[in-house]
Design a protein around this motif. Sequence first.
Motif, PDB file in Angstrom:
ATOM      1  N   ASP A 252      -2.246 -32.077  -2.180  1.00 32.76           N
ATOM      2  CA  ASP A 252      -1.149 -32.080  -1.381  1.00 32.76           C
ATOM      3  C   ASP A 252      -1.100 -33.107  -0.283  1.00 32.76           C
ATOM      4  OD1 ASP A 252      -0.010 -29.831  -2.896  1.00 32.76           O
ATOM      5  OD2 ASP A 252      -0.926 -28.450  -1.481  1.00 32.76           O
ATOM      6  N   SER A 253      -1.998 -33.924  -0.341  1.00 34.02           N
ATOM      7  CA  SER A 253      -2.443 -34.995   0.514  1.00 34.02           C
ATOM      8  C   SER A 253      -3.032 -36.121  -0.066  1.00 34.02           C
ATOM      9  CB  SER A 253      -2.945 -34.726   1.793  1.00 34.02           C
ATOM     10  OG  SER A 253      -4.580 -34.357   1.531  1.00 34.02           O
ATOM     11  N   ALA A 254      -2.267 -37.357   0.332  1.00 33.31           N
ATOM     12  CA  ALA A 254      -2.739 -38.614  -0.255  1.00 33.31           C
ATOM     13  C   ALA A 254      -4.189 -38.780  -0.240  1.00 33.31           C
ATOM     14  CB  ALA A 254      -1.882 -40.007   0.076  1.00 33.31           C
ATOM     15  N   LEU A 255      -4.942 -39.821  -1.101  1.00 30.92           N
ATOM     16  CA  LEU A 255      -6.217 -40.148  -0.705  1.00 30.92           C
ATOM     17  C   LEU A 255      -6.513 -40.872   0.671  1.00 30.92           C
ATOM     18  CD1 LEU A 255      -7.422 -41.186  -4.417  1.00 30.92           C
ATOM     19  CD2 LEU A 255      -7.858 -39.116  -3.296  1.00 30.92           C
TER      20      LEU A 255
ATOM     21  N   LEU B  25     -10.230 -43.409  -1.345  1.00 29.10           N
ATOM     22  CA  LEU B  25      -9.967 -44.802  -2.044  1.00 29.10           C
ATOM     23  C   LEU B  25     -10.942 -45.609  -2.400  1.00 29.10           C
ATOM     24  CD1 LEU B  25      -6.480 -45.465  -0.404  1.00 29.10           C
ATOM     25  CD2 LEU B  25      -6.744 -44.588  -2.547  1.00 29.10           C
ATOM     26  N   THR B  26     -11.804 -45.722  -1.610  1.00 28.86           N
ATOM     27  CA  THR B  26     -13.178 -46.531  -1.808  1.00 28.86           C
ATOM     28  C   THR B  26     -13.971 -45.744  -2.915  1.00 28.86           C
ATOM     29  OG1 THR B  26     -13.181 -47.122   0.331  1.00 28.86           O
ATOM     30  CG2 THR B  26     -15.286 -47.292  -0.969  1.00 28.86           C
ATOM     31  N   GLU B  27     -14.134 -44.474  -2.935  1.00 29.05           N
ATOM     32  CA  GLU B  27     -14.742 -43.606  -3.928  1.00 29.05           C
ATOM     33  C   GLU B  27     -14.173 -43.662  -5.281  1.00 29.05           C
ATOM     34  OE1 GLU B  27     -16.169 -39.648  -2.994  1.00 29.05           O
ATOM     35  OE2 GLU B  27     -15.550 -40.024  -1.087  1.00 29.05           O
TER      36      GLU B  27
ATOM     37  N   GLU C 241     -14.893 -46.731  -7.155  1.00 29.57           N
ATOM     38  CA  GLU C 241     -15.965 -46.532  -7.821  1.00 29.57           C
ATOM     39  C   GLU C 241     -15.946 -45.583  -9.227  1.00 29.57           C
ATOM     40  OE1 GLU C 241     -18.871 -44.860  -4.957  1.00 29.57           O
ATOM     41  OE2 GLU C 241     -18.797 -46.401  -3.606  1.00 29.57           O
ATOM     42  N   ARG C 242     -15.200 -44.728  -8.876  1.00 29.46           N
ATOM     43  CA  ARG C 242     -15.070 -43.848 -10.241  1.00 29.46           C
ATOM     44  C   ARG C 242     -14.127 -44.531 -11.074  1.00 29.46           C
ATOM     45  NH1 ARG C 242     -12.484 -38.832 -12.557  1.00 29.46           N
ATOM     46  NH2 ARG C 242     -12.143 -39.751 -14.565  1.00 29.46           N
ATOM     47  N   CYS C 243     -12.999 -45.452 -11.002  1.00 26.53           N
ATOM     48  CA  CYS C 243     -12.057 -45.827 -11.745  1.00 26.53           C
ATOM     49  C   CYS C 243     -12.252 -47.319 -12.015  1.00 26.53           C
ATOM     50  CB  CYS C 243     -10.641 -45.647 -11.222  1.00 26.53           C
ATOM     51  SG  CYS C 243     -10.243 -43.752 -11.251  1.00 26.53           S
ATOM     52  N   GLY C 244     -13.153 -48.014 -11.383  1.00 27.66           N
ATOM     53  CA  GLY C 244     -13.111 -49.475 -11.400  1.00 27.66           C
ATOM     54  C   GLY C 244     -12.061 -50.257 -10.645  1.00 27.66           C
TER      55      GLY C 244
END
Length: 375
Positions: A107-110, A115-117, A120-123
């Motif tokens: 319910d709240s944007a990153l 976004l930095t994490e 790392e997760r998504c490339g």
Amino acid sequence: MSRGNELKLSTKTRATTLSVALASTLALSACGASNETGNTGGGDSGSDGLSGTLVGAGASSQQAAMQGWAAGYSRVQPDVTVNYDPVGSGGGREQFLAGGTDFAGTDSALKEEELTEAAERCGDTGVFQLPNYISPIAVIYNLEGVDELNLSPATVAGIFDQKITTWNDPAIAADNPDATLPDQAITPVNRSDESGTTENFTEYLAAAAGGAWPHEPSGDWAVPGGEAAQGTSGVVSAVRAGNGSIGYADLSQAGNLGVANIRVGEEFVTPTPEAAAAVVENSESAGDEGEYNFAIELARDTTSSGEYPIVLISYHVGCIEYEDQETADLVKDFMSYVISEDGQQAAADAAGSAPISDGLREQAQSAIDAITAAA
């Protein structure tokens, strides 16, 4: 649509309900619509007859909508299972960023650090954030003998900041000159867990109530005391259980509780999907990191007639690039169904949400079309 454009949202344009306990995993038998784009949903994944399991977790506000999406989706792809655990927005984001789920509901944007994490997760291709669920947050109450309640922003803030402590307080009486208000203690109920609903609610209070709300917006409740409950269903249950109680929850979960009308400009506005959609329409884009970050900066302090500013926009967050083709295909196809007219109608039927506009749908489709698997 590129994030380089400042978006003014436009009106070119939000089933079968499954019974699920909030604390447990919402295991939904679901599947993607066919390969065709259009009103029936289904993505451009290039795959008919998908099979497999898609795992998500996050906002409990989406629980009813997810049931509607899953029921509609399952009619076309019965061999796909969608497991969604409504643990709350904070828990959903944490699980996704740690690699434990394929997508998150929040319910709240990153935030910037998240976004930095996510990178790392998504490339390098980053994440998508799609505002797929729009619903009013209702100020719910249980007060015997009071069937209609009007509240101004400062009065709402005073109640939840525990400065207004009885129902016949002069501030509440001023908002309700024709009501008979009891000399009864107010029991404010807030979320005990980190919550996007709380963050949206406190963003509204900070923007609209001025000095009456001295706290920073946060997903963690800032005021000690009062009564705290886990998840949306916990708040609703606590308010229902106590005469004199008041809380905040997604409108879809209000049931037979009282729902306050909120002052906007010169009128008191009842929370409805239409009033929620109106304020979203007149809000600006907030996503400034990543091509497919479609976060929205809501006009919480609106004074325009017919707009209800205590609005929850719940996002779906996922990777643009997944490690394997199966997950990429499942995410792509399911999200295409969610944003389709049929998918949005399924959510509206199940949760009373406001369908996204055509502009938001086109925007989201650009992200969904970009989903791929690592080479």
